[in-house]
Enzyme design. Structure first.
Site, PDB file in Angstrom:
ATOM      1  N   TYR A 199       3.570  -9.219   5.828  1.00  0.00           N
ATOM      2  CA  TYR A 199       2.390  -8.303   5.020  1.00  0.00           C
ATOM      3  C   TYR A 199       1.440  -8.694   6.358  1.00  0.00           C
ATOM      4  CZ  TYR A 199       4.859  -7.842   1.014  1.00  0.00           C
ATOM      5  OH  TYR A 199       5.520  -7.325   0.351  1.00  0.00           O
TER       6      TYR A 199
ATOM      7  N   GLU B 298      11.703 -10.282   3.328  1.00  0.00           N
ATOM      8  CA  GLU B 298      10.560  -9.491   2.449  1.00  0.00           C
ATOM      9  C   GLU B 298       9.931  -8.823   3.982  1.00  0.00           C
ATOM     10  OE1 GLU B 298      10.142  -6.991   0.702  1.00  0.00           O
ATOM     11  OE2 GLU B 298       9.172  -7.786  -1.026  1.00  0.00           O
ATOM     12  N   TRP B 299       9.344  -7.786   3.725  1.00  0.00           N
ATOM     13  CA  TRP B 299       7.508  -7.002   4.400  1.00  0.00           C
ATOM     14  C   TRP B 299       6.768  -8.282   5.256  1.00  0.00           C
ATOM     15  CZ3 TRP B 299       6.527  -1.851   2.912  1.00  0.00           C
ATOM     16  CH2 TRP B 299       5.259  -0.965   3.752  1.00  0.00           C
TER      17      TRP B 299
ATOM     18  N   THR C  41       3.522 -11.096  -1.174  1.00  0.00           N
ATOM     19  CA  THR C  41       5.112 -12.919  -0.495  1.00  0.00           C
ATOM     20  C   THR C  41       5.181 -12.419   0.373  1.00  0.00           C
ATOM     21  OG1 THR C  41       4.131 -13.371  -3.131  1.00  0.00           O
ATOM     22  CG2 THR C  41       5.791 -14.854  -1.398  1.00  0.00           C
TER      23      THR C  41
ATOM     24  N   ARG D  40      13.830 -18.330  -2.379  1.00  0.00           N
ATOM     25  CA  ARG D  40      13.833 -17.518  -3.871  1.00  0.00           C
ATOM     26  C   ARG D  40      14.366 -16.681  -4.020  1.00  0.00           C
ATOM     27  NH1 ARG D  40       9.585 -15.884  -0.766  1.00  0.00           N
ATOM     28  NH2 ARG D  40       9.800 -14.035  -0.281  1.00  0.00           N
TER      29      ARG D  40
ATOM     30  N   ARG E  75      13.271  -2.281  -1.504  1.00  0.00           N
ATOM     31  CA  ARG E  75      12.721  -0.553  -2.330  1.00  0.00           C
ATOM     32  C   ARG E  75      12.901   0.497  -1.136  1.00  0.00           C
ATOM     33  NH1 ARG E  75       7.119  -1.758  -5.373  1.00  0.00           N
ATOM     34  NH2 ARG E  75       7.087   1.133  -5.905  1.00  0.00           N
TER      35      ARG E  75
ATOM     36  N   ARG F 242      16.617  -8.074  -7.231  1.00  0.00           N
ATOM     37  CA  ARG F 242      15.867  -8.744  -6.691  1.00  0.00           C
ATOM     38  C   ARG F 242      15.386 -10.583  -7.711  1.00  0.00           C
ATOM     39  NH1 ARG F 242       9.002  -7.345  -8.282  1.00  0.00           N
ATOM     40  NH2 ARG F 242       7.737  -9.278  -7.240  1.00  0.00           N
ATOM     41  N   HIS F 243      14.513 -10.732  -6.607  1.00  0.00           N
ATOM     42  CA  HIS F 243      14.939 -12.501  -7.083  1.00  0.00           C
ATOM     43  C   HIS F 243      14.250 -12.973  -8.514  1.00  0.00           C
ATOM     44  CE1 HIS F 243       9.983 -13.095  -5.832  1.00  0.00           C
ATOM     45  NE2 HIS F 243      10.965 -12.241  -5.316  1.00  0.00           N
TER      46      HIS F 243
END
Length: 205
Positions: A84, A81-82, A20, A57, A160, A7-8
């Site tokens: 959102y 990332e997801w 984020t 990032r 995850r 993970r960053h």
């Protein structure tokens, strides 16, 4: 071969708990220090493939962690990332307060906003595509040749979900694998079964 998930490092939004996804938030000074501190972890291993999220990032974390050698870092859009949707930049407490009930991205999902948002199953489809590329890397080596570890530098929720997929669990089981900023984990096998060997390991002191 192991799959190392990273993970960053810390960002201002990871510190505040804001979701984020598509926003390109840079690392804080602490986040950059966390990434540099990871160098000994990877220097001690044979690395065969490095894939990173397109977000700054994550790419900066890979760079500071020394992952550009001896193999080049490849940007993989599926490690983003997801998405959102309308909950981008919001905390869980804020969304829960707005809805008047406890909210969980894992079980309640998101709603469209400036971006469409994603379901957990859409995120899982991307995660499985990444794992398929990792498996193809292993198969592409000659018999008896060590393919080296695969390193994935990305984000909390994506990694995850990916871990749940690795274990053959429902993507929503990713809720069980909290992953702190600037930490790493190792996915491997025991007696030919997929396992988690290490998880949320902080940089060496």
């Amino acid at each position: 071969m192991s799959v190392l998930v990273v993970r960053h490092g810390q960002t201002a939004w990871s510190l505040s708990g804001q979701h984020t996804g598509t926003t390109d938030v840079p690392l804080t000074e602490q986040g950059e220090a966390q990434a540099r501190a990871l160098r000994p972890v990877f220097a001690a291993r044979r690395i065969g493939l490095v894939l990173t999220s397109p977000r700054t990032r994550a790419r900066r974390t890979a760079e500071l962690a020394g992952l550009a050698a001896p193999v080049p870092v490849r940007v993989d859009e599926d490690l983003a990332e997801w998405d959102y949707g309308a909950y981008e930049g919001r905390t869980t407490a804020e969304v829960s307060g707005e809805l008047g009930r406890p909210w969980s991205v894992w079980h309640d999902g998101v709603v469209p906003g400036a971006t469409p948002g994603e379901t957990v199953h859409q995120v899982a489809a991307r995660a499985r595509a990444v794992l398929a590329r990792a498996a193809a890397h292993e198969r592409g080596r000659g018999e008896g040749e060590d393919p080296g570890d695969v390193v994935l530098v990305a984000h909390s929720h994506l990694l995850r979900v990916l871990t749940a997929c690795w274990l053959g669990l429902s993507p929503t089981a990713g809720a069980l694998f909290a992953l702190d900023a600037g930490t790493w984990g190792e996915l491997g096998h025991e007696h030919e079964r997929p396992v988690v060997r290490r998880w949320s390991v902080p940089p060496p002191a």
